[in-house]
Design a protein around this motif. Structure first.
Motif, PDB file in Angstrom:
ATOM      1  N   ILE A 115      37.714  43.010  29.129  1.00  0.00           N
ATOM      2  CA  ILE A 115      36.169  43.356  29.256  1.00  0.00           C
ATOM      3  C   ILE A 115      35.646  44.189  30.675  1.00  0.00           C
ATOM      4  CG2 ILE A 115      33.727  42.599  28.851  1.00  0.00           C
ATOM      5  CD1 ILE A 115      35.131  40.090  27.167  1.00  0.00           C
ATOM      6  N   TYR A 116      36.130  43.458  31.683  1.00  0.00           N
ATOM      7  CA  TYR A 116      35.567  44.060  32.840  1.00  0.00           C
ATOM      8  C   TYR A 116      35.974  45.211  33.086  1.00  0.00           C
ATOM      9  CZ  TYR A 116      35.083  44.134  38.016  1.00  0.00           C
ATOM     10  OH  TYR A 116      34.656  44.348  39.438  1.00  0.00           O
ATOM     11  N   LYS A 117      37.417  45.697  33.072  1.00  0.00           N
ATOM     12  CA  LYS A 117      37.861  47.044  33.219  1.00  0.00           C
ATOM     13  C   LYS A 117      37.263  47.959  32.112  1.00  0.00           C
ATOM     14  CE  LYS A 117      42.200  45.871  35.213  1.00  0.00           C
ATOM     15  NZ  LYS A 117      43.592  45.644  35.121  1.00  0.00           N
ATOM     16  N   ASP A 118      37.204  47.607  30.923  1.00  0.00           N
ATOM     17  CA  ASP A 118      36.230  48.305  29.880  1.00  0.00           C
ATOM     18  C   ASP A 118      34.808  48.644  30.086  1.00  0.00           C
ATOM     19  OD1 ASP A 118      36.382  49.575  27.216  1.00  0.00           O
ATOM     20  OD2 ASP A 118      35.039  47.857  26.696  1.00  0.00           O
ATOM     21  N   THR A 119      34.350  47.904  30.739  1.00  0.00           N
ATOM     22  CA  THR A 119      32.869  48.043  31.003  1.00  0.00           C
ATOM     23  C   THR A 119      32.731  49.004  32.168  1.00  0.00           C
ATOM     24  OG1 THR A 119      32.524  45.717  30.419  1.00  0.00           O
ATOM     25  CG2 THR A 119      30.742  47.027  31.727  1.00  0.00           C
ATOM     26  N   ALA A 120      33.809  48.746  33.142  1.00  0.00           N
ATOM     27  CA  ALA A 120      33.825  49.724  34.270  1.00  0.00           C
ATOM     28  C   ALA A 120      34.056  51.170  33.876  1.00  0.00           C
ATOM     29  CB  ALA A 120      34.761  49.549  35.232  1.00  0.00           C
ATOM     30  N   ILE A 121      34.576  51.379  32.765  1.00  0.00           N
ATOM     31  CA  ILE A 121      34.809  52.821  32.440  1.00  0.00           C
ATOM     32  C   ILE A 121      33.522  53.318  31.728  1.00  0.00           C
ATOM     33  CG2 ILE A 121      36.024  54.096  30.715  1.00  0.00           C
ATOM     34  CD1 ILE A 121      38.581  52.109  30.964  1.00  0.00           C
ATOM     35  N   LYS A 122      32.886  52.399  30.873  1.00  0.00           N
ATOM     36  CA  LYS A 122      31.735  52.811  30.364  1.00  0.00           C
ATOM     37  C   LYS A 122      30.513  53.366  31.548  1.00  0.00           C
ATOM     38  CE  LYS A 122      32.414  50.623  25.934  1.00  0.00           C
ATOM     39  NZ  LYS A 122      32.184  49.118  25.406  1.00  0.00           N
ATOM     40  N   LEU A 123      30.736  52.415  32.493  1.00  0.00           N
ATOM     41  CA  LEU A 123      29.565  52.738  33.626  1.00  0.00           C
ATOM     42  C   LEU A 123      30.225  53.991  34.397  1.00  0.00           C
ATOM     43  CD1 LEU A 123      28.999  48.952  34.716  1.00  0.00           C
ATOM     44  CD2 LEU A 123      27.620  50.583  33.506  1.00  0.00           C
ATOM     45  N   GLY A 124      31.082  54.717  33.811  1.00  0.00           N
ATOM     46  CA  GLY A 124      31.489  56.109  34.624  1.00  0.00           C
ATOM     47  C   GLY A 124      32.368  55.503  35.800  1.00  0.00           C
ATOM     48  N   CYS A 125      33.186  54.744  36.004  1.00  0.00           N
ATOM     49  CA  CYS A 125      33.904  54.432  37.054  1.00  0.00           C
ATOM     50  C   CYS A 125      34.962  54.861  37.109  1.00  0.00           C
ATOM     51  CB  CYS A 125      33.882  52.853  37.631  1.00  0.00           C
ATOM     52  SG  CYS A 125      32.104  52.399  37.807  1.00  0.00           S
ATOM     53  N   LEU A 126      35.785  55.365  38.074  1.00  0.00           N
ATOM     54  CA  LEU A 126      37.326  55.623  38.303  1.00  0.00           C
ATOM     55  C   LEU A 126      38.005  54.496  38.426  1.00  0.00           C
ATOM     56  CD1 LEU A 126      36.816  58.533  40.576  1.00  0.00           C
ATOM     57  CD2 LEU A 126      37.250  59.026  38.223  1.00  0.00           C
ATOM     58  N   ALA A 127      39.134  54.565  37.886  1.00  0.00           N
ATOM     59  CA  ALA A 127      39.925  53.203  38.199  1.00  0.00           C
ATOM     60  C   ALA A 127      40.431  53.261  39.752  1.00  0.00           C
ATOM     61  CB  ALA A 127      41.295  53.263  37.070  1.00  0.00           C
ATOM     62  N   ILE A 135      23.014  55.786  31.481  1.00  0.00           N
ATOM     63  CA  ILE A 135      21.793  55.258  31.979  1.00  0.00           C
ATOM     64  C   ILE A 135      21.697  53.955  32.948  1.00  0.00           C
ATOM     65  CG2 ILE A 135      19.413  54.086  31.073  1.00  0.00           C
ATOM     66  CD1 ILE A 135      20.200  55.568  28.307  1.00  0.00           C
ATOM     67  N   VAL A 136      22.561  53.194  32.520  1.00  0.00           N
ATOM     68  CA  VAL A 136      23.015  52.000  33.652  1.00  0.00           C
ATOM     69  C   VAL A 136      23.173  52.469  34.941  1.00  0.00           C
ATOM     70  CG1 VAL A 136      24.200  49.830  33.950  1.00  0.00           C
ATOM     71  CG2 VAL A 136      23.536  50.482  31.594  1.00  0.00           C
ATOM     72  N   ARG A 137      24.229  53.541  34.904  1.00  0.00           N
ATOM     73  CA  ARG A 137      24.691  54.157  36.221  1.00  0.00           C
ATOM     74  C   ARG A 137      23.565  54.577  36.914  1.00  0.00           C
ATOM     75  NH1 ARG A 137      30.025  55.178  38.160  1.00  0.00           N
ATOM     76  NH2 ARG A 137      29.867  56.619  39.841  1.00  0.00           N
ATOM     77  N   LEU A 138      22.947  55.543  36.384  1.00  0.00           N
ATOM     78  CA  LEU A 138      21.873  56.358  37.121  1.00  0.00           C
ATOM     79  C   LEU A 138      20.726  55.112  37.506  1.00  0.00           C
ATOM     80  CD1 LEU A 138      20.417  59.014  37.886  1.00  0.00           C
ATOM     81  CD2 LEU A 138      19.393  59.181  35.730  1.00  0.00           C
ATOM     82  N   ASN A 139      20.475  54.341  36.905  1.00  0.00           N
ATOM     83  CA  ASN A 139      19.356  53.427  36.985  1.00  0.00           C
ATOM     84  C   ASN A 139      19.805  52.613  38.335  1.00  0.00           C
ATOM     85  OD1 ASN A 139      17.797  50.466  36.195  1.00  0.00           O
ATOM     86  ND2 ASN A 139      16.815  52.456  36.087  1.00  0.00           N
ATOM     87  N   MET A 140      21.100  52.275  38.416  1.00  0.00           N
ATOM     88  CA  MET A 140      21.491  51.539  39.587  1.00  0.00           C
ATOM     89  C   MET A 140      21.399  52.379  40.854  1.00  0.00           C
ATOM     90  SD  MET A 140      22.726  48.553  39.705  1.00  0.00           S
ATOM     91  CE  MET A 140      23.852  47.995  38.512  1.00  0.00           C
ATOM     92  N   LEU A 141      21.707  53.551  40.563  1.00  0.00           N
ATOM     93  CA  LEU A 141      21.873  54.571  41.848  1.00  0.00           C
ATOM     94  C   LEU A 141      20.304  55.063  42.200  1.00  0.00           C
ATOM     95  CD1 LEU A 141      24.983  56.691  41.060  1.00  0.00           C
ATOM     96  CD2 LEU A 141      24.712  54.740  42.485  1.00  0.00           C
TER      97      LEU A 141
END
Length: 454
Positions: free
Chosen positions: A104-116, A297-303
């Motif tokens: 779940i954690y890795k899948d979520t990271a991908i959804k947040l636009g994060c590189l592995a 949205i989550v990513r931009l909101n965080m940044l």
RNA sequence: GGCCACGUGGCCGAACGGUUAGGCGCGGGUCUGCAAAACCCUUUAAUCCGGUUCGACUCCGGACGUGGCCUCCA
């Protein structure tokens, strides 16, 4: 252009100078996989992903070694394993949980636009390395065996407390927990502890047991990055005791005075003004947030908030961010896809200055207002905000299961006929009817469009 | 109690010792049969008290407030 970062070790912004420019080494404390990731977990994931991107940009994509561990041995995991799978073998039960949460954690990271990351090592695969460090610490009188435990002797490390700016006296004054009998000094911490039958265990020179917290990071960072590396990252709440203890044990083991050149810490995250905690019942799970708001949205909101500032995570700010993204998205048709605009220098300048994302975002607003959409989109791309996938979800959103699109179209045509006949009473009735169905109409120059009301 | 961070306009959130950040929202307008959308215009600030300075939101000190950490939470 140089990268500047705020270094928790020196409490000031410093120019980033790598040990070896041909090989940048960054270690970030990853999750303890005992429960579903919440929004607080997302902050370091996103912040250090951005740093990873910055470093890759400056030093080359293949020159940055980013290690983020998975801690899959922990007493919280044991507790949940016993609760959830009382009939299963403890190791199998733990495996069920850690594997599921890790996925779940890795899948979520991908959804947040994060590189592995370059490497995501698991603690349980490095028990041997941990035992080696502990063994060496005992031999060098930095740790002692007591009542089956191996304890790190903080008085053997003179610099203890430097990172978190705490003296031993200060720490003692605030102690909330009764001192374990097997500790010589209340601040000493556990490197290895004995396991009961219903706890996971490994063979060791000190009997069957399991590692304490902290040692896994020392073992894995040393294995994959070496004794001294460039950047150690994590949440500010990890500065003490986790990073402090890591430094103490690693430096004692390596017989040096430096674990990483830069310690970078992201600020804390509150939910609607309050600390997130299970007892307060305001833990926001990422999977839930991502159901209502796209990862971009989550990513931009965080940044939108500087990574060291505390952030108050609210529904309202997410909605505002969504508005901004929808606005920016509206420019998509005007993008010249033939010409790939470079990320503007001022955006790099902002980000290189201790990851000043709010400043970068200000520039991006300017690009939108000046209709310099290619600059905007290049910047978004660099920040890892993928509007393209956002757009796809928007289109999907419009396919509403209960509502028949053809039926809507029929009603729209009926209404437009009424409008052509200036029968506005009837046309408004139809519009109201659709509104109740959750459909809002927009009379554009080239016809009537509709969208789903949220 | 100790250590630390923060306190900016209705809301979010930056920079900077002297020149209106930006966004969201509100309000007004254009457009529209009316709406919606879009576009245009507009408004407001620096918790309090001292100090440094020609000049402070910006530096220093203090008060007050909020939050974090002080052994297993990112």
């Amino acid at each position: 252009m140089d990268i500047f970062l705020y270094n928790s070790l020196t409490k000031q912004k410093e120019k980033f100078t790598p040990i070896e420019p041909s090989s940048i080494k960054m270690y970030v404390c990853g999750p303890t996989v005992y429960d579903e990731p919440h929004i607080g977990n997302a902050r370091p994931v996103i912040v250090f992903d951005l740093l990873f991107r910055l470093l890759r940009h400056k030093y080359g994509n293949d020159k940055v070694n980013y290690v983020r561990n998975i801690t899959d041995v922990d007493d919280k995991i044991n507790k949940i394993a016993l609760q959830k799978y009382p009939d299963l073998d403890i190791n199998k039960a733990i495996g069920q949980i850690t594997n599921k949460i890790e996925t779940i954690y890795k899948d979520t990271a991908i959804k947040l636009g994060c590189l592995a990351p370059s490497k995501e090592p698991r603690a349980t695969e490095h028990i041997t390395e941990m035992i080696n460090i502990i063994d060496s610490l005992i031999k060098n009188n930095k740790a002692y065996v007591s009542e089956g435990h191996v304890i790190f002797d903080i008085n053997s490390y003179s610099n203890y407390g430097h990172l978190s700016n705490k003296s031993k006296e200060d720490l003692l004054a605030g102690a909330r927990i009764e001192v374990a009998t097997y500790k010589r000094d209340p601040l000493d911490f556990v490197l290895w502890k004995p396991s009961a039958l219903n706890e996971p265990s490994w063979d060791s020179p000190w009997g069957r047991g399991r590692p304490g917290w902290h040692i896994e990071c020392s073992a894995m960072s040393a294995k994959y990055l070496g004794k001294v590396f460039d950047i150690h990252g994590g949440g500010i709440d990890l500065a003490f005791p986790h990073h402090e203890n890591e430094i103490a044990q690693s430096c004692s083991f390596n017989n040096n005075d430096k674990l990483a050149s830069y310690f970078i810490h992201n600020g804390s995250l509150n939910i609607e003004g309050k600390k997130m905690s299970k007892s307060a019942g305001n833990v926001t799970l990422l999977t839930e947030t991502l159901q209502s708001f796209h990862g971009s949205i989550v990513r931009l909101n965080m940044l939108r908030t500087h990574y060291r500032q505390p952030i108050d995570w609210t529904e309202r700010s997410l909605e505002q961010t969504e508005n901004v993204i929808r606005k920016w998205l509206s420019a998509e048709k005007d993008i010249n896809t033939e010409f790939n605009e470079e990320v503007p220098t001022e955006v790099y300048e902002s980000l290189f200055d201790d990851m000043n994302t709010p400043m970068a975002i200000t520039h991006m607003h300017e690009y939108f207002n000046k209709q310099e959409y290619n600059k905007l989109y290049a910047s978004l791309d660099f920040l890892g905000i993928d509007l393209k996938s956002f757009n796809d979800t928007l289109k999907k959103d419009k396919k509403i299961p209960q509502i028949n699109e053809e039926a809507i179209q029929v009603l729209i045509e009926e209404r437009n006929l009424a409008r052509a006949n200036k029968d506005y009473k009837k046309s408004d009735e139809i519009r109201n009817k659709l509104e109740i169905m959750g459909i809002r109409l927009k009379d554009m120059a080239n016809g009537t469009a509709w969208e789903q009301i949220e």
